[in-house]
Design a protein around this motif. Structure first.
Motif, PDB file in Angstrom:
ATOM      1  N   LEU A   3       0.777  -1.152  -0.040  1.00  0.00           N
ATOM      2  CA  LEU A   3      -0.124   0.087   0.028  1.00  0.00           C
ATOM      3  C   LEU A   3       0.946   1.291  -0.069  1.00  0.00           C
ATOM      4  CD1 LEU A   3      -2.809   1.416   0.268  1.00  0.00           C
ATOM      5  CD2 LEU A   3      -2.763   1.181   2.853  1.00  0.00           C
ATOM      6  N   LEU A   4       0.937   2.058  -0.852  1.00  0.00           N
ATOM      7  CA  LEU A   4       1.451   3.275  -1.164  1.00  0.00           C
ATOM      8  C   LEU A   4       0.649   4.778  -0.939  1.00  0.00           C
ATOM      9  CD1 LEU A   4       3.468   2.722  -4.293  1.00  0.00           C
ATOM     10  CD2 LEU A   4       4.175   2.295  -1.755  1.00  0.00           C
ATOM     11  N   THR A  91       2.222  21.718 -12.302  1.00  0.00           N
ATOM     12  CA  THR A  91       0.832  21.516 -11.968  1.00  0.00           C
ATOM     13  C   THR A  91       0.465  20.151 -12.476  1.00  0.00           C
ATOM     14  OG1 THR A  91       0.275  23.761 -11.487  1.00  0.00           O
ATOM     15  CG2 THR A  91      -1.492  22.102 -11.952  1.00  0.00           C
ATOM     16  N   ALA A  92       0.233  19.298 -11.477  1.00  0.00           N
ATOM     17  CA  ALA A  92      -0.140  17.744 -11.827  1.00  0.00           C
ATOM     18  C   ALA A  92      -0.506  16.931 -10.530  1.00  0.00           C
ATOM     19  CB  ALA A  92       0.809  17.219 -12.404  1.00  0.00           C
ATOM     20  N   THR A  93      -1.364  15.788 -10.848  1.00  0.00           N
ATOM     21  CA  THR A  93      -1.177  15.038  -9.865  1.00  0.00           C
ATOM     22  C   THR A  93      -0.129  14.012  -9.745  1.00  0.00           C
ATOM     23  OG1 THR A  93      -3.705  14.889 -10.138  1.00  0.00           O
ATOM     24  CG2 THR A  93      -2.842  13.025  -9.054  1.00  0.00           C
ATOM     25  N   TYR A  94       0.348  14.054  -8.485  1.00  0.00           N
ATOM     26  CA  TYR A  94       1.744  13.215  -8.515  1.00  0.00           C
ATOM     27  C   TYR A  94       1.602  11.783  -7.875  1.00  0.00           C
ATOM     28  CZ  TYR A  94       4.340  17.150 -10.041  1.00  0.00           C
ATOM     29  OH  TYR A  94       5.068  18.209 -10.694  1.00  0.00           O
ATOM     30  N   TYR A  95       2.052  10.925  -8.418  1.00  0.00           N
ATOM     31  CA  TYR A  95       1.418   9.698  -7.914  1.00  0.00           C
ATOM     32  C   TYR A  95       3.053   8.956  -7.619  1.00  0.00           C
ATOM     33  CZ  TYR A  95      -2.701   9.928 -10.189  1.00  0.00           C
ATOM     34  OH  TYR A  95      -3.925  10.412 -10.804  1.00  0.00           O
ATOM     35  N   CYS A  96       2.803   8.251  -6.512  1.00  0.00           N
ATOM     36  CA  CYS A  96       4.281   7.257  -6.158  1.00  0.00           C
ATOM     37  C   CYS A  96       4.016   5.977  -6.822  1.00  0.00           C
ATOM     38  CB  CYS A  96       4.904   7.409  -4.722  1.00  0.00           C
ATOM     39  SG  CYS A  96       3.634   6.490  -3.661  1.00  0.00           S
ATOM     40  N   ALA A  97       5.082   5.039  -7.008  1.00  0.00           N
ATOM     41  CA  ALA A  97       5.113   3.844  -7.539  1.00  0.00           C
ATOM     42  C   ALA A  97       6.127   2.829  -7.055  1.00  0.00           C
ATOM     43  CB  ALA A  97       5.172   3.568  -8.785  1.00  0.00           C
ATOM     44  N   TRP A 109       0.803   1.192  -7.142  1.00  0.00           N
ATOM     45  CA  TRP A 109       0.726   2.631  -7.190  1.00  0.00           C
ATOM     46  C   TRP A 109       0.001   3.254  -6.202  1.00  0.00           C
ATOM     47  CZ3 TRP A 109       2.634   5.331 -11.380  1.00  0.00           C
ATOM     48  CH2 TRP A 109       3.020   4.505 -12.617  1.00  0.00           C
ATOM     49  N   GLY A 110       0.205   4.583  -5.705  1.00  0.00           N
ATOM     50  CA  GLY A 110      -0.605   5.444  -4.804  1.00  0.00           C
ATOM     51  C   GLY A 110      -1.734   5.986  -5.344  1.00  0.00           C
ATOM     52  N   GLN A 111      -2.684   6.895  -4.616  1.00  0.00           N
ATOM     53  CA  GLN A 111      -3.707   7.136  -5.009  1.00  0.00           C
ATOM     54  C   GLN A 111      -3.495   8.667  -5.706  1.00  0.00           C
ATOM     55  OE1 GLN A 111      -2.925   7.401  -1.867  1.00  0.00           O
ATOM     56  NE2 GLN A 111      -3.301   9.222  -1.638  1.00  0.00           N
ATOM     57  N   GLY A 112      -2.514   9.323  -5.493  1.00  0.00           N
ATOM     58  CA  GLY A 112      -2.200  10.495  -5.770  1.00  0.00           C
ATOM     59  C   GLY A 112      -2.181  11.791  -5.092  1.00  0.00           C
TER      60      GLY A 112
END
Length: 119
Positions: A3-4, A91-97, A109-112
């Protein structure tokens, strides 16, 4: 299962800074590569940065080199993205993976978290 959960996004003026965090929970028997991606409004998701388990190797998008720094703390199971000199185009939605190598594949992936840079 992994879970991220990302945090640290927000609204900032151009030239400002933000630090994103990605907390990892779940299985700890693998040495995951951690990565950051972003998806600007109306555009496709793009790679931003990745770091290997030992932090000895990284990969960073050319357009953010010198402004963004990826790091990780394996004791805290957390990855970070320090973003300085932010621009409106960040500007963006940033996600980790979490994945197997600096070039993927990316298994989890995370939810952002939303980052908005005003001009």
């Amino acid at each position: 299962q992994v879970l991220l959960v990302e945090s640290g996004g927000g609204l900032v003026q151009a030239g400002g800074s933000l630090r994103l965090s990605c907390a990892r929970a779940g299985r700890t028997d693998r040495s995951y590569v951690m990565g950051w991606f972003r998806q600007p409004p109306g555009k496709e998701r793009e790679f931003v940065a990745a770091i290997n388990w030992s932090s000895s190797n990284q990969r960073v998008l050319d357009s953010v080199k010198g402004r963004f720094t990826i790091s990780r703390d394996n004791v805290k199971n957390t990855a970070y993205l320090q973003m300085n000199s932010l621009k409106p185009e960040d500007t963006a939605t940033y996600y980790c993976a979490a994945g197997s190598s600096l070039h993927g594949p990316w298994d989890y992936w995370g939810q952002g978290t939303q980052v908005t840079v005003s001009s």
